[in-house]
Write an enzyme that holds these catalytic residues in place. Structure first.
Site, PDB file in Angstrom:
ATOM      1  N   PHE A 161     -39.528 -14.935  -3.877  1.00  0.00           N
ATOM      2  CA  PHE A 161     -38.546 -15.618  -4.856  1.00  0.00           C
ATOM      3  C   PHE A 161     -38.546 -17.026  -4.276  1.00  0.00           C
ATOM      4  O   PHE A 161     -38.008 -17.100  -3.061  1.00  0.00           O
ATOM      5  CB  PHE A 161     -37.500 -14.899  -4.657  1.00  0.00           C
ATOM      6  CG  PHE A 161     -36.312 -15.437  -5.796  1.00  0.00           C
ATOM      7  CD1 PHE A 161     -36.232 -15.797  -6.971  1.00  0.00           C
ATOM      8  CD2 PHE A 161     -35.339 -16.297  -4.994  1.00  0.00           C
ATOM      9  CE1 PHE A 161     -35.381 -16.271  -7.694  1.00  0.00           C
ATOM     10  CE2 PHE A 161     -34.304 -16.993  -5.616  1.00  0.00           C
ATOM     11  CZ  PHE A 161     -34.315 -16.923  -7.127  1.00  0.00           C
ATOM     12  N   LEU A 200     -37.989 -15.306   0.826  1.00  0.00           N
ATOM     13  CA  LEU A 200     -36.986 -15.983  -0.129  1.00  0.00           C
ATOM     14  C   LEU A 200     -36.867 -17.428   0.548  1.00  0.00           C
ATOM     15  O   LEU A 200     -36.497 -17.804   1.599  1.00  0.00           O
ATOM     16  CB  LEU A 200     -35.678 -15.340   0.163  1.00  0.00           C
ATOM     17  CG  LEU A 200     -35.380 -13.863  -0.257  1.00  0.00           C
ATOM     18  CD1 LEU A 200     -34.245 -13.424   0.367  1.00  0.00           C
ATOM     19  CD2 LEU A 200     -35.763 -13.642  -1.726  1.00  0.00           C
ATOM     20  N   GLU A 201     -37.386 -18.491  -0.536  1.00  0.00           N
ATOM     21  CA  GLU A 201     -37.108 -19.679  -0.250  1.00  0.00           C
ATOM     22  C   GLU A 201     -35.984 -20.373  -0.994  1.00  0.00           C
ATOM     23  O   GLU A 201     -36.183 -20.323  -2.303  1.00  0.00           O
ATOM     24  CB  GLU A 201     -38.407 -20.545  -0.457  1.00  0.00           C
ATOM     25  CG  GLU A 201     -38.029 -21.930   0.058  1.00  0.00           C
ATOM     26  CD  GLU A 201     -38.975 -23.033  -0.742  1.00  0.00           C
ATOM     27  OE1 GLU A 201     -38.387 -24.268  -0.910  1.00  0.00           O
ATOM     28  OE2 GLU A 201     -40.118 -22.811  -1.288  1.00  0.00           O
ATOM     29  N   LEU A 202     -34.841 -20.496  -0.462  1.00  0.00           N
ATOM     30  CA  LEU A 202     -33.588 -20.926  -1.245  1.00  0.00           C
ATOM     31  C   LEU A 202     -32.985 -22.209  -1.184  1.00  0.00           C
ATOM     32  O   LEU A 202     -34.043 -23.195  -1.339  1.00  0.00           O
ATOM     33  CB  LEU A 202     -32.515 -19.795  -0.708  1.00  0.00           C
ATOM     34  CG  LEU A 202     -32.845 -18.388  -0.785  1.00  0.00           C
ATOM     35  CD1 LEU A 202     -31.920 -17.554  -0.336  1.00  0.00           C
ATOM     36  CD2 LEU A 202     -33.585 -17.988  -2.274  1.00  0.00           C
TER      37      LEU A 202
END
Length: 462
Positions: free
Chosen positions: A206, A229-231
Site C-alpha cells: 500500500f 506500507l509507504e505512507l
C-alpha cells in the site's frame, strides 16, 4: 443500488471517468482465479516471465499518446513532462536485470550425503494498492518484481486515477501476460479491507496516507499477511555553508514544486546555514517566480492544478495559519492570477517559520516550502529529526564525510547528498516512523515479495 467510483478532474471539476464498484463476490472471484493461475505462472522459466513483463512495459510505452493527457485530466500533471515513462522504464529494466541474482537459490551444501538450499518462494497473490500522485511508477515498483518473482497480482488504484490500473493491466495482457495472473479491481475502501480481512492475499503493498496504512494494518490483523506500507512524509533538506547554492536551489525548488508538490519524497522543509540563508532565499524566490500555473493540457504550463480541491485547501490552510503566527509569504499572488481558490494553487515560499507551525510539522503535499536558518549541524540535525515521518533527507555539502556522519544520525529511509526527490531502483525504497515499513525495489524488494523456503535433503537413508 450499485455504487460508482468517480474521477473528478482537477482541470475543470467534471466527471472524467467512472466505474461501478465491484460486488464482493465478483472481486473475490477474480482473486480466486488469480490464485489458481499463479501456480502455473510460477512454474514458467524465470527468463520467460521476465520477457513477458518487459513486453508489458513496452506495450504501455506505446500508449503514451493516450496515457499522458489522461494523467493531466485525472490528476493534473502538465503534459509537457510526458507522463512517467522515464521512471517506469528505469525501474522495470533494473528489476528485470537483477531478478536472476535476487531470486537465485542460496546453496549451503551439495555433498554426497546432503543437499541443503534456501529458495525464494512467491507469496501467491500480491495486492498492490496504488496512489494517484505517481500512479504508474508507484504501481510498477511492485507489479514488475511481483510478477517476475512468480506471484499473481491484483491491482487496485486510487479513484482519482481510476483509469490507470485498467490501462496497465490491458497493456500487460496484450503483451502476453495471462489474464488471470494480473487483474484490475475497482473497489472502495470497505471492499478492499474486506478482501484483506478474508485473507485473499499473500502480501499487500500500500502507498498512501498514514490513516490508510492504519486501516490496512487493522484489516490484516491476525491474518499473518505480509505488508509493505509507504505512507506520509515531511522530507527535509539541509544546505551547508560549503554547498553550491545555485545547484541546491535548482534541485530543491524543483523537488518542492514539481507535480504541484504532490511527491512522496518532495522537499517540504528547508534548513540553510545562516551565512547562506539570504542568498539561498533570494535565488529560490526568483526560481519559483518563473513557474507558470494553469491548465496542464497547455504545453507551456509548468505547474498544474492539485489533484483535488481538498488537497489544495489543506495547503492553503497550513499557509494561512503560518502567516497568522508570524511567517512571511515571499511569492506575490499577483504573479499567479490563475489561483482560483479551487484546485489551481499558486506556489509559495515561507520564511520566519518554526516547528510550532503546521506547515513545518504536518504533511503538506503541495507547492509550499518553509525555509529556516540554522547555526550549525547539531541544530539542523535536531530539526530534521523533529518529525513523525522518515522517508528521505537531503544534505548539501562539498564534504562527503560530513554528509555520511550526519546521515548516520538521521531518522530516515534514504539519505541523499547533493540531490533530492529521486528514487534509485538499485537502493531499497523504505521509511521509518509514521512513513511505514517494508521496502520496495532493489534485491530487498524481491525478498519482500517472496518467502524463504529451506530444503534439507539427505541423499542416503543410512
Amino acid at each position: 443500488m450499485t455504487q460508482t467510483l468517480k474521477c473528478i478532474s482537477p482541470i475543470d471539476g467534471s466527471v472524467y471517468a467512472e466505474r461501478p464498484v465491484m460486488p464482493a463476490d465478483e472481486a473475490a472471484g477474480l482473486v480466486a482465479k488469480a490464485r489458481q493461475a499463479q501456480k502455473a505462472w510460477a512454474r514458467r522459466p524465470l527468463e520467460e516471465r521476465i520477457a513477458l513483463v518487459k513486453a508489458g512495459v513496452a506495450r504501455l510505452n506505446e500508449m503514451a499518446d493516450e496515457v499522458v493527457p489522461e494523467l493531466a485530466w485525472q490528476m493534473g500533471r502538465p503534459v509537457r513532462y510526458g507522463g512517467e515513462f522515464g521512471g517506469v522504464n528505469e525501474r522495470a529494466d533494473y528489476m528485470a536485470s537483477i531478478a536472476a541474482r535476487a531470486l537465485a537459490p542460496i546453496g549451503i551444501e551439495n555433498s554426497d550425503l546432503f543437499s541443503r538450499t534456501i529458495r525464494r518462494e512467491p507469496h501467491g497473490v500480491v495486492l498492490v494498492i496504488a496512489p494517484w500522485n505517481y500512479p504508474y511508477m508507484t504501481a510498477i515498483n511492485t507489479v514488475v518484481p511481483a510478477l517476475i518473482a512468480g506471484n499473481a497480482v491484483a491491482l487496485k488504484h486510487a479513484t482519482q486515477t481510476l483509469l490507470v490500473g485498467e490501462r496497465i493491466v490491458r497493456a500487460f495482457h496484450e503483451a502476453g501476460v495471462p489474464e488471470d495472473v494480473f487483474v484490475n479491481l475497482f473497489l472502495d475502501h470497505a471492499g478492499t479491507e474486506a478482501l484483506i480481512a478474508a485473507r485473499h492475499f499473500g502480501f499487500v503493498n500500500f502507498t498512501g496516507s498514514v490513516g490508510g496504512g492504519q486501516a490496512i494494518e487493522r484489516a490484516a490483523a491476525g491474518r499473518f499477511t505480509g505488508l509493505g506500507l509507504e505512507l506520509g512524509g515531511k522530507d527535509p533538506a539541509y544546505v551547508m555553508e560549503d554547498a553550491d547554492v545555485d545547484w541546491a536551489v535548482d534541485v530543491l525548488m524543483d523537488g518542492a514544486m514539481y507535480n504541484a508538490g504532490q511527491c512522496c519524497c518532495g522537499i517540504e522543509r528547508l534548513y540553510v546555514a545562516a551565512p547562506l540563508f539570504n542568498t539561498f532565499v533570494e535565488k529560490s524566490v526568483a526560481w519559483v517566480e518563473k513557474l507558470k500555473l494553469g491548465n496542464p493540457l497547455d504545453r507551456e504550463i509548468t505547474i498544474g492544478p492539485m489533484a483535488n480541491r481538498r488537497f489544495a485547501d489543506e495547503v492553503r490552510g497550513q499557509t494561512r495559519d503560518a502567516v497568522a503566527q508570524g511567517a512571511r509569504a515571499l511569492i506575490d499572488a499577483k504573479l499567479f492570477p490563475e489561483d482560483d481558490g479551487g484546485t489551481y494553487l499558486m506556489p509559495q515560499i515561507l520564511v520566519d517559520v518554526n516547528h510550532q507551525m503546521r506547515v513545518m510539522r504536518d504533511e503538506s503535499f503541495g507547492p509550499v516550502v518553509g525555509i529556516m536558518p540554522v547555526k550549525d549541524d547539531a541544530e539542523a540535525l535536531m530539526l530534521m529529526n523533529d518529525s513523525p515521518y522518515g522517508l528521505t533527507a537531503s544534505l548539501w555539502t562539498a564534504d562527503p564525510e560530513r554528509a555520511e556522519h550526519l546521515g548516520v544520525e538521521l531518522e530516515t529511509g534514504t539519505v541523499f547528498m547533493n540531490r533530492a526527490d529521486y528514487l534509485d531502483p538499485a537502493l531499497c525504497w523504505t521509511g521509518c516512523k509514521n512513513t511505514g515499513r517494508g521496502g520496495a525495489l532493489s534485491e530487498i524488494g524481491y525478498h519482500n515479495l517472496t518467502r524463504p523456503k529451506s530444503y534439507h535433503l539427505r541423499k542416503r537413508q543410512a
